[in-house]
Design an enzyme around this catalytic site. Structure first.
Site: not given
Length: 546
Positions: A344, A386, A415, A436, A362
């Site tokens: 990201t 994700d 997220s 991160g 990202t």
């Protein structure tokens, strides 16, 4: 002030401010420039969250998170294993998001904001040591060197002399320049329904991806109210769902206030602070797993926003003993068994009128799914990673299967991005964020604790060591070779309290980009993180008059 992961991108934002652009104008230009000069995370094929604080108005989030294609169901990825594949791409949101922000807040012409990125792509730029290392690390992978679906990636990003990239080499991206030129002339239209969209769909058909032309045409960015909380007489504004960042950071800060953490003048962190912070992180991440997802699809339990609930969670923390992650699972069933990478980038901007932008966007993993639609010059995200892939399956290694973040057609994946703006009264005090993955939340919380509670300087706060606990796995990850080595010195004491610690070699937690404003003088201090060679660029009053 512009602070970003790449010096060239910060310079682009700086130039837009000197030409009379506001913070959103500079943000749009910086975002496009990062797509050229920091391609592992800067993107037009991904998505993110832009927090905007106009002077005298409410803080708003321009949410442009990717969405799941219409062809998915909750169990579509149960047996899937390939993280770098066209199937992993969610419907990109970046172009629609930047255009939405510009339409609502921008001042300069759209073409003017895209032009610097076009120039960088068409004329090329000098590769620095960070970009060389980034490109080489992925181009050397056997899968990238051999797989057919990475052929265009190799062509676009491989060194023309068929060797590793070196600092001082020149990266020219003519395909990306043509793509950006189309976007400059016509805005989002070609990306979501024209020739760029057709190139994306063609790539999906060639390599079994899921995105259709209908998915692209249906995509919309959204304006959402910020998550808001108070901490030590400051007001903290964070990104709302489908980001978990705003809610989880504020939940952690509320617990920390209840625990009455004290500053240690002799150490950046001490064992008492790390113990309590790790226990706070553990509980906040359990709540994140239990309740958070795309609020357009699920009802979010209001306990995660409740100061009283935060106080109750804090009271379960023991001052001298770690709580096992398993014991706080509650009604989330846990299973033994195997885990994810996130790449990201974040930038922070303030302008002369006091407007602030905190933007995180990202591709998910480094260079996303590493698939470049033929002829476009940009990488697609791998954001489908994700979602919670296996409904009901949560293991001790950190795979989460709770219902709120299970995939559905058109749903936005949860997220950890945490672009944050802090005000004192009605004035912006801090603009901050970090890349991160799941560590983003804890990085931002640690920065806010050190700056707002312990009153350390902006430079100390960014340069100091960091640590991370995400509930599962039940381990505290620590930077062992940061500028301040205080974390390794408390190893024995934290283990005595029952913590399991990891000190991964050369592991860096995030890359925070922070702007701190002295409210008495109006002077902004920008601090770029040493962990990625980031850059802060200022516009002085003299520059602005010129």
């Amino acid at each position: 002030m512009v602070v970003s992961d790449a010096p060239l991108a910060s310079q682009v934002g700086q130039r837009i401010l000197t030409r009379g652009g506001n913070a959103v104008d500079a943000a749009v230009a910086t975002a496009f420039a990062l797509a050229v000069v920091w391609p592992e995370a800067g993107n037009i094929g991904g998505g993110g969250f832009m927090m905007v604080a106009p002077p005298g108005k409410a803080v708003t989030c321009v949410e442009y998170r990717e969405t799941a294609p219409q062809r998915v169901q909750p169990d579509s990825f149960v047996d899937w294993t390939q993280r770098h594949h066209a199937r992993m791409a969610g419907v990109p949101g970046t172009i629609r998001g930047l255009a939405t922000a510009h339409e609502k807040y921008g001042r300069l012409a759209w073409q003017l904001l895209v032009a610097p990125a076009i120039e960088l792509a068409s004329k090329g730029f000098e590769v620095n040591e960070h970009l060389a290392a980034s490109l080489n690390s992925v181009l050397q992978l056997p899968e990238i060197r051999q797989a057919a679906h990475h052929e265009e990636f190799r062509r676009v990003y491989g060194c023309p002399e068929d060797r590793d990239w070196k600092p001082g080499d020149r990266l020219v991206q003519p395909d990306l320049a043509r793509t950006l030129t189309l976007i400059a002339k016509s805005g989002p239209r070609p990306f979501y329904g024209g020739s760029i969209a057709e190139a994306i769909v063609s790539e999906m058909k060639r390599f079994s991806g899921l995105i259709t032309l209908a998915d692209l045409k249906a995509y919309q960015a959204k304006l959402r109210a910020a998550e808001v909380g108070t901490f030590n007489n400051f007001t903290v504004y964070g990104a709302p769902p489908p980001s978990s960042g705003g809610i989880t950071v504020i939940l952690q800060l509320r617990m920390i206030e209840t625990l009455d953490l004290q500053c240690d003048p002799l150490q950046f962190w001490n064992a008492d602070q790390v113990h309590l912070m790790a226990e706070v992180m553990k509980r906040a991440f359990r709540e994140r797993a239990a309740w958070l997802g795309d609020a357009d699809f699920i009802s979010i339990n209001e306990s995660v926003r409740s100061p009283i609930a935060a106080q109750q969670l804090a009271r379960t923390i023991q001052a001298d003993q770690a709580t096992s992650s398993r014991s706080i699972a509650g009604d989330i069933p846990l299973t033994e068994g195997p885990f994810e990478s996130h790449q990201t980038t974040h930038f922070s901007i303030v302008d002369a009128e006091g407007m602030a932008v905190s933007n995180t966007y990202t591709l998910e993993g480094t260079f996303g799914c590493r698939v470049v639609p033929k002829g476009t010059g940009f990488v697609l995200n791998n954001e489908m990673g994700d979602f919670n892939w296996q409904p009901g399956y949560t293991n001790l290694q950190g795979r989460i299967g709770t219902k709120p973040n299970q995939m559905a057609p058109g749903k936005r994946m949860l997220s950890s991005q945490s672009p944050t703006i802090v005000k004192q009264g009605d004035q912006v005090k801090l603009v901050v964020g970090s890349p991160g993955g799941r560590t983003i939340i804890n990085t931002v919380t640690e920065l806010l604790v050190q700056r707002l509670l312990f009153e350390r300087s902006a430079v100390e706060v960014v340069e100091g060591p960091r640590f991370h606990h995400q509930w599962l796995p039940d381990v505290v990850r620590m930077e062992s070779d940061a500028n301040d080595d205080c974390l390794t010195q408390m190893k024995a004491e934290l283990e005595r309290r029952g913590h399991r610690l990891e000190f991964p070699q050369r592991w860096r937690q995030g890359s925070a980009q922070l702007i701190d404003i002295d409210l008495a003088t109006g002077i902004a201090t920008g601090v770029a993180d040493w962990r990625r060679g980031a850059s802060a660029k200022a516009v002085t009053r003299l520059d602005h008059r010129r």
